[in-house]
Design an enzyme around this catalytic site. Sequence first.
Site, PDB file in Angstrom:
ATOM      1  N   HIS A  19      -1.773  -2.074 -10.059  1.00  0.00           N
ATOM      2  CA  HIS A  19      -2.817  -1.519  -9.204  1.00  0.00           C
ATOM      3  C   HIS A  19      -4.014  -2.456  -9.158  1.00  0.00           C
ATOM      4  O   HIS A  19      -4.308  -3.124 -10.144  1.00  0.00           O
ATOM      5  CB  HIS A  19      -3.277  -0.136  -9.729  1.00  0.00           C
ATOM      6  CG  HIS A  19      -4.012   0.636  -8.701  1.00  0.00           C
ATOM      7  ND1 HIS A  19      -5.376   0.561  -8.559  1.00  0.00           N
ATOM      8  CD2 HIS A  19      -3.557   1.449  -7.730  1.00  0.00           C
ATOM      9  CE1 HIS A  19      -5.725   1.324  -7.544  1.00  0.00           C
ATOM     10  NE2 HIS A  19      -4.651   1.868  -7.022  1.00  0.00           N
ATOM     11  N   ASP A  78       3.005   5.938  -6.762  1.00  0.00           N
ATOM     12  CA  ASP A  78       4.174   5.855  -5.884  1.00  0.00           C
ATOM     13  C   ASP A  78       5.503   5.913  -6.625  1.00  0.00           C
ATOM     14  O   ASP A  78       6.508   6.352  -6.062  1.00  0.00           O
ATOM     15  CB  ASP A  78       4.115   4.554  -5.068  1.00  0.00           C
ATOM     16  CG  ASP A  78       2.966   4.581  -4.090  1.00  0.00           C
ATOM     17  OD1 ASP A  78       2.744   5.640  -3.494  1.00  0.00           O
ATOM     18  OD2 ASP A  78       2.282   3.551  -3.931  1.00  0.00           O
ATOM     19  N   HIS A  93       0.876  -1.182   0.000  1.00  0.00           N
ATOM     20  CA  HIS A  93       0.000   0.000   0.000  1.00  0.00           C
ATOM     21  C   HIS A  93       0.915   1.233   0.000  1.00  0.00           C
ATOM     22  O   HIS A  93       1.704   1.413  -0.917  1.00  0.00           O
ATOM     23  CB  HIS A  93      -0.926  -0.102   1.219  1.00  0.00           C
ATOM     24  CG  HIS A  93      -2.111   0.815   1.241  1.00  0.00           C
ATOM     25  ND1 HIS A  93      -2.425   1.673   0.239  1.00  0.00           N
ATOM     26  CD2 HIS A  93      -3.074   0.997   2.202  1.00  0.00           C
ATOM     27  CE1 HIS A  93      -3.524   2.356   0.550  1.00  0.00           C
ATOM     28  NE2 HIS A  93      -3.944   1.962   1.738  1.00  0.00           N
TER      29      HIS A  93
HETATM   30  N1  COA Z   1       5.682  -6.399 -10.105  1.00  0.00           N
HETATM   31  C1  COA Z   1       5.696  -7.609 -10.699  1.00  0.00           C
HETATM   32  N2  COA Z   1       4.585  -8.310 -10.946  1.00  0.00           N
HETATM   33  C2  COA Z   1       3.420  -7.761 -10.581  1.00  0.00           C
HETATM   34  C3  COA Z   1       3.342  -6.495  -9.969  1.00  0.00           C
HETATM   35  C4  COA Z   1       4.538  -5.817  -9.743  1.00  0.00           C
HETATM   36  N3  COA Z   1       4.531  -4.616  -9.162  1.00  0.00           N
HETATM   37  N4  COA Z   1       2.058  -6.218  -9.715  1.00  0.00           N
HETATM   38  C5  COA Z   1       1.343  -7.247 -10.148  1.00  0.00           C
HETATM   39  N5  COA Z   1       2.169  -8.185 -10.660  1.00  0.00           N
HETATM   40  C6  COA Z   1       1.775  -9.466 -11.213  1.00  0.00           C
HETATM   41  C7  COA Z   1       1.524 -10.447 -10.075  1.00  0.00           C
HETATM   42  O1  COA Z   1       2.686 -11.134  -9.695  1.00  0.00           O
HETATM   43  C8  COA Z   1       0.478 -11.331 -10.682  1.00  0.00           C
HETATM   44  O2  COA Z   1       1.135 -12.234 -11.559  1.00  0.00           O
HETATM   45  P1  COA Z   1       0.603 -13.747 -11.704  1.00  0.00           P
HETATM   46  O3  COA Z   1      -0.803 -13.617 -12.227  1.00  0.00           O
HETATM   47  O4  COA Z   1       1.572 -14.349 -12.654  1.00  0.00           O
HETATM   48  O5  COA Z   1       0.648 -14.339 -10.328  1.00  0.00           O
HETATM   49  C9  COA Z   1      -0.343 -10.397 -11.556  1.00  0.00           C
HETATM   50  O6  COA Z   1       0.517  -9.298 -11.860  1.00  0.00           O
HETATM   51  C10 COA Z   1      -1.568  -9.871 -10.836  1.00  0.00           C
HETATM   52  O7  COA Z   1      -1.163  -9.264  -9.619  1.00  0.00           O
HETATM   53  P2  COA Z   1      -1.938  -9.344  -8.245  1.00  0.00           P
HETATM   54  O8  COA Z   1      -0.956  -9.256  -7.135  1.00  0.00           O
HETATM   55  O9  COA Z   1      -2.867 -10.504  -8.241  1.00  0.00           O
HETATM   56  O10 COA Z   1      -2.794  -8.046  -8.316  1.00  0.00           O
HETATM   57  P3  COA Z   1      -3.454  -7.333  -7.081  1.00  0.00           P
HETATM   58  O11 COA Z   1      -4.619  -6.601  -7.611  1.00  0.00           O
HETATM   59  O12 COA Z   1      -3.723  -8.270  -5.969  1.00  0.00           O
HETATM   60  O13 COA Z   1      -2.292  -6.388  -6.577  1.00  0.00           O
HETATM   61  C11 COA Z   1      -0.930  -4.598  -6.155  1.00  0.00           C
HETATM   62  C12 COA Z   1      -2.223  -5.054  -6.804  1.00  0.00           C
HETATM   63  C13 COA Z   1      -0.865  -3.076  -6.183  1.00  0.00           C
HETATM   64  C14 COA Z   1      -0.880  -5.053  -4.699  1.00  0.00           C
HETATM   65  C15 COA Z   1       0.254  -5.197  -6.945  1.00  0.00           C
HETATM   66  O14 COA Z   1       0.241  -4.696  -8.266  1.00  0.00           O
HETATM   67  C16 COA Z   1       1.576  -4.911  -6.281  1.00  0.00           C
HETATM   68  O15 COA Z   1       1.967  -5.633  -5.344  1.00  0.00           O
HETATM   69  N6  COA Z   1       2.285  -3.841  -6.702  1.00  0.00           N
HETATM   70  C17 COA Z   1       3.536  -3.482  -6.079  1.00  0.00           C
HETATM   71  C18 COA Z   1       3.266  -2.684  -4.803  1.00  0.00           C
HETATM   72  C19 COA Z   1       2.749  -1.295  -5.091  1.00  0.00           C
HETATM   73  O16 COA Z   1       3.255  -0.586  -5.941  1.00  0.00           O
HETATM   74  N7  COA Z   1       1.741  -0.912  -4.320  1.00  0.00           N
HETATM   75  C20 COA Z   1       1.150   0.408  -4.426  1.00  0.00           C
HETATM   76  C21 COA Z   1      -0.199   0.311  -4.998  1.00  0.00           C
HETATM   77  S1  COA Z   1      -0.863   1.921  -5.344  1.00  0.00           S
END
Ligand code: COA
Length: 374
Positions: free
Chosen positions: A259, A310, A220
């Site tokens: 996201h 971010d 987050h």
């Molecule tokens: N880097 C690498 N791979 C990523 C990624 C990232 N930042 N964000 C998503 N993915 C990949 C996941 O590994 C997943 O791959 P898979 O289907 O092969 O397992 C796929 O994309 C879907 O991601 P998922 O984690 O299921 O999406 P989510 O909706 O649950 O997560 C976030 C959203 C924001 C938590 C996720 O994109 C993330 O962890 N981002 C990095 C942290 C971040 O920047 N947070 C700030 C958000 S504003």
Amino acid sequence: MTTAKSTAGLAGVIAGETAICTVGQSGVGLTYRGYDIADLAANATFEEVAYLLIYGHLPNQKELTRYMRQMKKLRDLPAAVKAVLEQIPSSVNPMDVLRTGCSMLGALEAENRFQTPQQAADRLIATFPAMICYWHHYANNGKRIDTSTDEDSLAGHFLAMLHREKPEEVFRKALDISLILYAEHEFNASTFVGRTVVSTRADLHSAITAAIGALKGPLHGGANEAAMMLIQRFNDPDEAEAGVMELLRRKELIMGFGHRVYKKSDPRSDIIKPWAERLSALMGEPMLYAVAERIEAVMRRERSLFPNLDFYSAVVYHCCGIPTELFTPIFVISRTAGWAAHAFEQRHNNKLIRPSAEYIGPAPQPFLPLSDRP
Ligand code: COA
């Protein structure tokens, strides 16, 4: 509360109604009370946006003048809060400082002692910059700084306290815009936590304290700090490309990308990115921006993932001379406006938030006396 089928992480579940914000709806990327984020970032100040969120409409000139004057008056920290901040070691995560400071302020100045709940929210927004800067200087240099400044805006006030000198306008403006972009984002994790707390009829300080805890995590709010650490690992774009490829090969998350709601781009990133380019050039650190841009290109090419707010905010904050560990606390200062707006909206038509769970544990079984257990 209307819920669709149970879904991991509540993705796609409509967990309530709001009139505050839309995220990722077709045609508009992000709106606060119907105003497009691009219009707000281009034309408003953080104070106007905070007022819009907390009081429900954009202030007219008279209201804004009164609000700015009031916010300036509310900045001072009670001695008891300073005393608590002085107990917190320099080694802790500064998010713990705001979580503790918020809780302490709530103990000293309970919400029901204010004329209106909105004033309690104003007080929190006004004091958070002083809390973090007071602690930062005391914990790191043993200095008890004077937390009063001549700066009218919260962004200027924060930078003036942090650097102990008047900020240049370009940095103040960049920070002000980032505060606007961070102020509100619908039912994100921390806001939902805050709404859950007030749904039990608990007070605003409890809600904001809990929300700060949720925001701390790297999935987050903590992502802006993690993004900066990633960018700083590389000396040039080629090194960044090789490094990110390796991280992706190891299936690691690249912080500042992706996201839950946006699927193609984060409209806030498009607004902050030019500021990252401008400030890194101004600071004689164009390589920082070049590295960030290459990471973005690799992520788009390899995973079709886009930077969220971010990612380039990290570059902006770094160029403003803000230590990386203070990035997420800045998010708190700004998002308190959104958290408070949601708290008040939740109360307006409250229903205790208490979902159900799908049970996956053992079937009913007889109780085993202590002597019979294996
Ligand atoms: N880097 C690498 N791979 C990523 C990624 C990232 N930042 N964000 C998503 N993915 C990949 C996941 O590994 C997943 O791959 P898979 O289907 O092969 O397992 C796929 O994309 C879907 O991601 P998922 O984690 O299921 O999406 P989510 O909706 O649950 O997560 C976030 C959203 C924001 C938590 C996720 O994109 C993330 O962890 N981002 C990095 C942290 C971040 O920047 N947070 C700030 C958000 S504003």
